[in-house]
Design a protein around this motif. Sequence first.
Motif, mmCIF file in Angstrom:
data_model
loop_
_atom_site.group_PDB
_atom_site.id
_atom_site.type_symbol
_atom_site.label_atom_id
_atom_site.label_comp_id
_atom_site.label_asym_id
_atom_site.label_seq_id
_atom_site.Cartn_x
_atom_site.Cartn_y
_atom_site.Cartn_z
ATOM 1 N N THR A 106 21.200 -10.286 -38.037
ATOM 2 C CA THR A 106 21.882 -11.031 -37.277
ATOM 3 C C THR A 106 20.753 -11.625 -36.534
ATOM 4 O O THR A 106 19.970 -10.381 -35.641
ATOM 5 N N VAL A 107 20.524 -12.824 -35.810
ATOM 6 C CA VAL A 107 19.716 -13.229 -34.690
ATOM 7 C C VAL A 107 20.072 -13.775 -34.012
ATOM 8 O O VAL A 107 21.422 -14.409 -34.176
ATOM 9 N N LEU A 108 19.792 -13.073 -32.942
ATOM 10 C CA LEU A 108 21.173 -13.468 -31.629
ATOM 11 C C LEU A 108 20.060 -14.398 -30.954
ATOM 12 O O LEU A 108 18.731 -14.399 -30.190
ATOM 13 N N SER A 109 20.510 -15.642 -29.985
ATOM 14 C CA SER A 109 19.605 -16.262 -29.185
ATOM 15 C C SER A 109 19.070 -15.666 -27.897
ATOM 16 O O SER A 109 18.489 -16.166 -27.770
ATOM 17 N N GLY A 111 19.182 -11.944 -26.121
ATOM 18 C CA GLY A 111 19.360 -9.556 -25.984
ATOM 19 C C GLY A 111 20.779 -9.682 -25.836
ATOM 20 O O GLY A 111 21.400 -10.153 -26.024
ATOM 21 N N LEU A 112 20.951 -8.152 -26.590
ATOM 22 C CA LEU A 112 21.716 -7.466 -27.117
ATOM 23 C C LEU A 112 22.911 -7.541 -25.244
ATOM 24 O O LEU A 112 22.085 -6.918 -24.442
ATOM 25 N N LEU A 113 24.032 -7.570 -25.532
ATOM 26 C CA LEU A 113 24.509 -7.047 -23.832
ATOM 27 C C LEU A 113 25.172 -5.305 -24.535
ATOM 28 O O LEU A 113 26.312 -5.654 -25.687
ATOM 29 N N ARG A 114 25.101 -4.765 -23.729
ATOM 30 C CA ARG A 114 25.826 -2.917 -23.982
ATOM 31 C C ARG A 114 26.311 -2.673 -23.219
ATOM 32 O O ARG A 114 26.092 -2.949 -22.026
ATOM 33 N N SER A 115 28.048 -2.619 -23.507
ATOM 34 C CA SER A 115 28.454 -1.949 -22.448
ATOM 35 C C SER A 115 29.192 -0.533 -23.047
ATOM 36 O O SER A 115 29.245 -0.235 -24.202
ATOM 37 N N SER A 116 29.773 0.433 -22.582
ATOM 38 C CA SER A 116 30.497 1.995 -22.786
ATOM 39 C C SER A 116 31.683 0.764 -22.603
ATOM 40 O O SER A 116 32.482 0.671 -21.864
ATOM 41 N N VAL A 117 32.647 1.288 -23.516
ATOM 42 C CA VAL A 117 33.827 1.275 -24.205
ATOM 43 C C VAL A 117 34.485 3.198 -23.922
ATOM 44 O O VAL A 117 36.043 2.435 -23.328
ATOM 45 N N GLN A 118 34.104 3.405 -24.263
ATOM 46 C CA GLN A 118 35.383 4.602 -24.133
ATOM 47 C C GLN A 118 33.837 5.767 -23.531
ATOM 48 O O GLN A 118 33.259 5.848 -23.992
ATOM 49 N N LYS A 129 29.863 -1.034 -27.310
ATOM 50 C CA LYS A 129 30.393 -1.950 -27.455
ATOM 51 C C LYS A 129 28.936 -2.986 -27.688
ATOM 52 O O LYS A 129 28.419 -3.059 -26.542
ATOM 53 N N ILE A 130 28.238 -3.851 -28.841
ATOM 54 C CA ILE A 130 27.594 -3.787 -28.399
ATOM 55 C C ILE A 130 27.357 -5.993 -28.670
ATOM 56 O O ILE A 130 28.278 -6.113 -29.480
ATOM 57 N N ALA A 131 27.510 -7.149 -28.539
ATOM 58 C CA ALA A 131 27.759 -7.986 -27.976
ATOM 59 C C ALA A 131 26.304 -9.440 -28.163
ATOM 60 O O ALA A 131 25.221 -8.665 -26.877
ATOM 61 N N GLY A 132 26.425 -10.213 -27.956
ATOM 62 C CA GLY A 132 25.555 -11.653 -27.622
ATOM 63 C C GLY A 132 26.138 -12.725 -28.589
ATOM 64 O O GLY A 132 27.217 -12.857 -29.655
ATOM 65 N N LYS A 133 25.103 -13.633 -28.267
ATOM 66 C CA LYS A 133 25.261 -14.888 -28.972
ATOM 67 C C LYS A 133 24.922 -14.928 -30.215
ATOM 68 O O LYS A 133 23.463 -15.178 -30.338
ATOM 69 N N TYR A 153 28.828 -11.878 -31.784
ATOM 70 C CA TYR A 153 28.390 -10.666 -32.456
ATOM 71 C C TYR A 153 29.275 -9.806 -31.612
ATOM 72 O O TYR A 153 28.568 -9.644 -30.770
ATOM 73 N N GLU A 154 29.776 -8.720 -32.092
ATOM 74 C CA GLU A 154 30.645 -7.586 -31.236
ATOM 75 C C GLU A 154 30.184 -6.895 -32.356
ATOM 76 O O GLU A 154 31.217 -6.602 -33.626
ATOM 77 N N GLU A 155 29.557 -5.720 -32.314
ATOM 78 C CA GLU A 155 29.986 -3.984 -32.364
ATOM 79 C C GLU A 155 30.306 -3.301 -31.864
ATOM 80 O O GLU A 155 29.556 -3.283 -31.122
ATOM 81 N N PHE A 156 31.060 -2.344 -32.721
ATOM 82 C CA PHE A 156 30.862 -1.075 -32.085
ATOM 83 C C PHE A 156 30.328 -0.128 -32.810
ATOM 84 O O PHE A 156 30.470 0.414 -34.006
ATOM 85 N N LEU A 157 29.163 1.690 -31.706
ATOM 86 C CA LEU A 157 28.782 2.047 -31.937
ATOM 87 C C LEU A 157 29.413 3.688 -31.395
ATOM 88 O O LEU A 157 29.723 4.211 -30.205
ATOM 89 N N GLN A 158 29.927 4.052 -32.894
ATOM 90 C CA GLN A 158 30.619 5.021 -31.877
ATOM 91 C C GLN A 158 29.207 6.386 -31.937
ATOM 92 O O GLN A 158 28.603 7.107 -33.111
#
Length: 614
Positions: A106-109, A111-118, A129-133, A153-158
């Motif tokens: 997956t190629v993003l325009s 960098g990724l944005l990383r945020s704590s969901v829990q 959650k990691i996300a980007g365009k 793009y959105e995906e969750f890392l546990q």
Amino acid sequence: MGAEPARKRRRTARALRDCALGAAGLLLAGCASMPDHGEIRPVEASQGVDSQVRVFGVPPDDNASPQEIVDGFLEAMTSDDPHLQTARKYLTKDAAEKWNPGVAVTVLSSGLLRSSVQGEKDPAAPRFKIAGKMLATVDERSAYQPETGDERYEEFLQLTQEGEGEAKRWRIATPPSGLVLSESDFQRIYRPVNKYYFAGSTLVADPVYVRQRSDPDSRMDPTTQTVASLLQGPSKWLGPVVTSSFPTGTELSEGTKSLSIDGQNTLRVPLSKQVDYSREPLCRRMATQLLYTVKDLTGSRVDRVDLLRSDGTTLCEVAEADAATIANRPPSPVHQYYVDEENRLQRLTLDPNREEQDPPTPAPGPLAQTPAFKVGSAAVAYDEKRAAVVSEDGHGLYVVNLTTAGAMPPALLTVKGGKPNGLTTPSWDAAGDLWVADTDPQNAALWRLPGGAGEAERVEVSGLNGGRITGLKASPDGAQIALLVQKDGRKSLYTGRIERPDGKGDDSAVSVRELRPAAPQLADVTAMSWAPRGRLLVVGRESGGVVQARYLLADGSMVGAGLPGATGLVAVAASEDEKKPVVAESLEDGIVWLPPGAQWRTAVAGGRTPVYPG
């Protein structure tokens, strides 16, 4: 000073030490490191790193926090270490064994944005959650697919803790399904290359991406990666219209990690048992596919390909001259053509090796003998024996002979609309068919004349979504067509697959399928032409920018080199023969041309719509 600064100093020293060991003390800026703080933050791994820099990830510290584990993993995904071992150290044991980063990219325009969901509410089960365009994806066949909308793009890392007592360490239990890279990292790690397959008897370029260096999973070098991808088969997009000469299931001989070119510029390729009993003609087609594929990757260093059976004996060999015949590429053009200020078709012979060029001459045949006929635009067949011309008012399409005299023939296609909404500049394909579009908003259509004669047939185009074709150019291989599509006041460039139901007795059912954006970086496209090795030469502008002429890959993946001083161009023509100059129409200077390695020169003051055969 306290414990926190001391821990940061130790980790920084370790990062520099590991980088120095991995890269022989060179280019330390390419090494990854792990940020310490922040709940919502961008992660731009190795931003701006040169494509020749080797990047090595930094293993996690024993006491790394969940945030550090996530950030370190995202940066380690961009590393060059074998099998991405450093990135796997951030995963749980089970996740590390199952993770398959080679399945897709997956190629993003950016960098990724990383945020704590829990995490604060349940520190025992932190989740991020990691996300980007999204810019594009690269599939398991290594084919690039640009995203045209605002896809996110959105995906969750546990995360979970592994180990017991003081040996407990935070690790990621749910990694992404494949690699996730910023555009800059993708361009550093991967390189574009063409694989080649046959559409009928003509060789067709199929663009894909391979890693710049050894692939972390297969351990193959770039040449071997490319050959393995060729054997795997064409991309899903091109697959319906091309075939591979290699028997199904053919692979490189077991254990092949590197293919080298010997001192005689010969590439020897060991293959699996599926090819052992292939006949000579089929084997030579296989070798031709290989030679063009590897030559595209390595430049001009390959003069011959030898195919080896599974026991190491030679199956067949093909030299460059023989491969050129088997590939059935269009002949090198003799002339360039344009329409002069008196609406006559003229031809030029521009030779970069000569200081003085011959003046243009009228195209021979009926056009020269019918001065009253006004030409609006024209296309010349690859053999330069026929020309298709659209009348100056845009109403009619005519096909005239360029080798014999005679009266002007009747129109093969007439339309209701006229300038500025009449017929486009026509185009010939490698099969000898003629293509043209009616731009009248009330009657917009794409037409094909089989063999450049007889009754015109309307062609179904899937994916226009309300757009109107205002320009077109069939590819030299006859498997694709480039379309300028106008919608909502904007012109965009697409490539479509030409599907011909060969052998089904219904030749009129030729269609254009699955349009894909060929220049998503450009806000508006003015003109285009096919160029060598399956590329496109495009005149257009980026949002807020000026009009420029640039080479683009036909899959829409990357902006290539631009033409120097190319402002003010409204039409452009390039040849499949790389030795031929680019010809263009300039609003200020008329017909201009660009010899290889030189500056623009004026060929004719005045004139419009320059074309090469095709």
